[in-house]
Design an enzyme around this catalytic site. Sequence first.
Site, PDB file in Angstrom:
ATOM      1  N   LYS A 112      -1.791 -90.887  13.107  1.00  0.00           N
ATOM      2  CA  LYS A 112      -2.289 -92.093  12.442  1.00  0.00           C
ATOM      3  C   LYS A 112      -1.144 -93.030  12.047  1.00  0.00           C
ATOM      4  O   LYS A 112      -1.342 -94.236  11.928  1.00  0.00           O
ATOM      5  CB  LYS A 112      -3.083 -91.734  11.179  1.00  0.00           C
ATOM      6  CG  LYS A 112      -4.249 -90.765  11.368  1.00  0.00           C
ATOM      7  CD  LYS A 112      -5.403 -91.367  12.128  1.00  0.00           C
ATOM      8  CE  LYS A 112      -6.712 -90.601  11.970  1.00  0.00           C
ATOM      9  NZ  LYS A 112      -6.721 -89.246  12.503  1.00  0.00           N
TER      10      LYS A 112
HETATM   11  C1  LIG Z   1      -7.752 -88.518  13.100  1.00  0.00           C
HETATM   12  C2  LIG Z   1      -7.321 -87.243  13.733  1.00  0.00           C
HETATM   13  C3  LIG Z   1      -7.920 -86.778  14.921  1.00  0.00           C
HETATM   14  C4  LIG Z   1      -9.082 -87.480  15.571  1.00  0.00           C
HETATM   15  O1  LIG Z   1      -8.692 -88.717  16.088  1.00  0.00           O
HETATM   16  P1  LIG Z   1      -9.779 -89.828  16.458  1.00  0.00           P
HETATM   17  O2  LIG Z   1      -8.978 -91.013  16.871  1.00  0.00           O
HETATM   18  O3  LIG Z   1     -10.561 -90.076  15.228  1.00  0.00           O
HETATM   19  O4  LIG Z   1     -10.602 -89.275  17.545  1.00  0.00           O
HETATM   20  C5  LIG Z   1      -7.399 -85.632  15.492  1.00  0.00           C
HETATM   21  N1  LIG Z   1      -6.384 -84.945  14.928  1.00  0.00           N
HETATM   22  C6  LIG Z   1      -5.796 -85.365  13.783  1.00  0.00           C
HETATM   23  C7  LIG Z   1      -4.686 -84.561  13.204  1.00  0.00           C
HETATM   24  C8  LIG Z   1      -6.229 -86.527  13.163  1.00  0.00           C
HETATM   25  O5  LIG Z   1      -5.645 -86.939  12.025  1.00  0.00           O
END
Ligand SMILES: *Cc1c(COP(=O)(O)O)cnc(C)c1O
Length: 461
Positions: A112
């Site tokens: 993120k």
């Molecule tokens: C947010 C997240 C996901 C999922 O990602 P999306 O873009 O919502 O599909 C997977 N793994 C981790 C560690 C995340 O923080």
Amino acid sequence: MRYISTRGQAPALTFEQAMLTGLARDGGLYVPETIPQMASADISALAGLSYEDVAYRVMRPFVGTCFGDSEFQDIIARAYSGFNHDARAPLVQLGANHFLLELFHGPTLAFKDFAMQLIGQLFQAALARRGERVTIVGATSGDTGSAAIEAFRGLDNVDVFILYPHGRVSEVQRRQMTTPVESNVHAMAMDGDFDDCQAKLKDMFNDFTFRDEVRLAGVNSINWARVLAQVVYYFTAAVSLGAPHRPVSFTIPTGNFGDIFAGYIARRMGLPIEKLVIATNQNDILHRTMLSGQYRTSGVTPSISPSMDIQVSSNFERVLFDAYDRDGNAIGQLMDELKSGGFAISQGAMEFLREQFTSGRVSEEQTSATIRAVHAQSGEILCPHSAVGVTVAQDHLGPTPMVTLATAHPAKFPDAVEAATSIRPGLPEAMADLFDRPERVSRVANDLGELEEFIKNRIRT
Ligand SMILES: *Cc1c(COP(=O)(O)O)cnc(C)c1O
């Protein structure tokens, strides 16, 4: 470059407007009107460039005239300067033709950060130029919230409120949200699960009086600028494995369909991606949809990969929009049906989706077994989300190089990792005192009126 809503009833916006707005006023999501193309020669020319230079070349056409060339370059440089690895998104080999793309070297140890650090810099530049301020409200299953707080803490023109499901995020995730001392950030522990938090966030955006009064802005994975930032590492990974001269496949641990949608955009831009594989945990609405053609919600079951404990995958609407030949009315109807439990996808749209994606689902036991096996074989310690991806990828290995996205650092989920390997992964040095810092958090009810009051009483004017 203009952005249009997936429901066809909201005005077209510039990149900057779409970024500051988040959710369209008709309830839809903004997508670019056309997808900029990168020719084979443009992709070849990315070889050997820094992550930042690739980011500039890949994202520039989407931004239009909203930011100047050198301004945008500076924004990118600032966004990634806090990462703990020179490559930003290094590739590690796991096995014959199987690679791991490590996306956890940012300040909050999950992928993120790639999007949120960029969006923090973009918001700051845009708001300072406009002399405006906004209130950011986000819902998180753990990682978005910590990344948003890290990106926006201390900024003059922004107040940040993050809703997370009480008791359902890991301790590291929670502490990353509750320990920052800046007074413009507010962690809110809500009764319910992540889908409840996400639903309340949507309700706030649909309450136009509140939305306008507090100048609500969204940075959830529905924000187009976040998707765009994630397109970049598909290019850096594919080019380092031989693109555009040979194709590459990707497996993506998926919850809200943001990261995998970025891969789909990379392919639409011209990157030769052979397979895009959706990997889900036991909360497998996307996998079930690919098998059955029915998008139907059922309850969320908490798992050891909590950032994917999601039933309503917001960004799926964006790919449905393409699957339905960009018919906003059709998408509006499907989303109405979703309110009463789900919808059937037309045959033509399912053909499109099955051409673009394959999928797999992983149980809790398989996830632990993969963490254990990969550690024994290669020494690499996977977080449980990455392990979901690696497990599914193993069913799709072949002559084309496979890249599995490692979405978080194992130290963010130490209990699951320790249960699988008997090793408790330690936090990187910069975060070593996380457990000693005091926490600041408000318990809030799953009630729209109360949430709006809470926010109104705390924003700076
Ligand atoms: C947010 C997240 C996901 C999922 O990602 P999306 O873009 O919502 O599909 C997977 N793994 C981790 C560690 C995340 O923080």
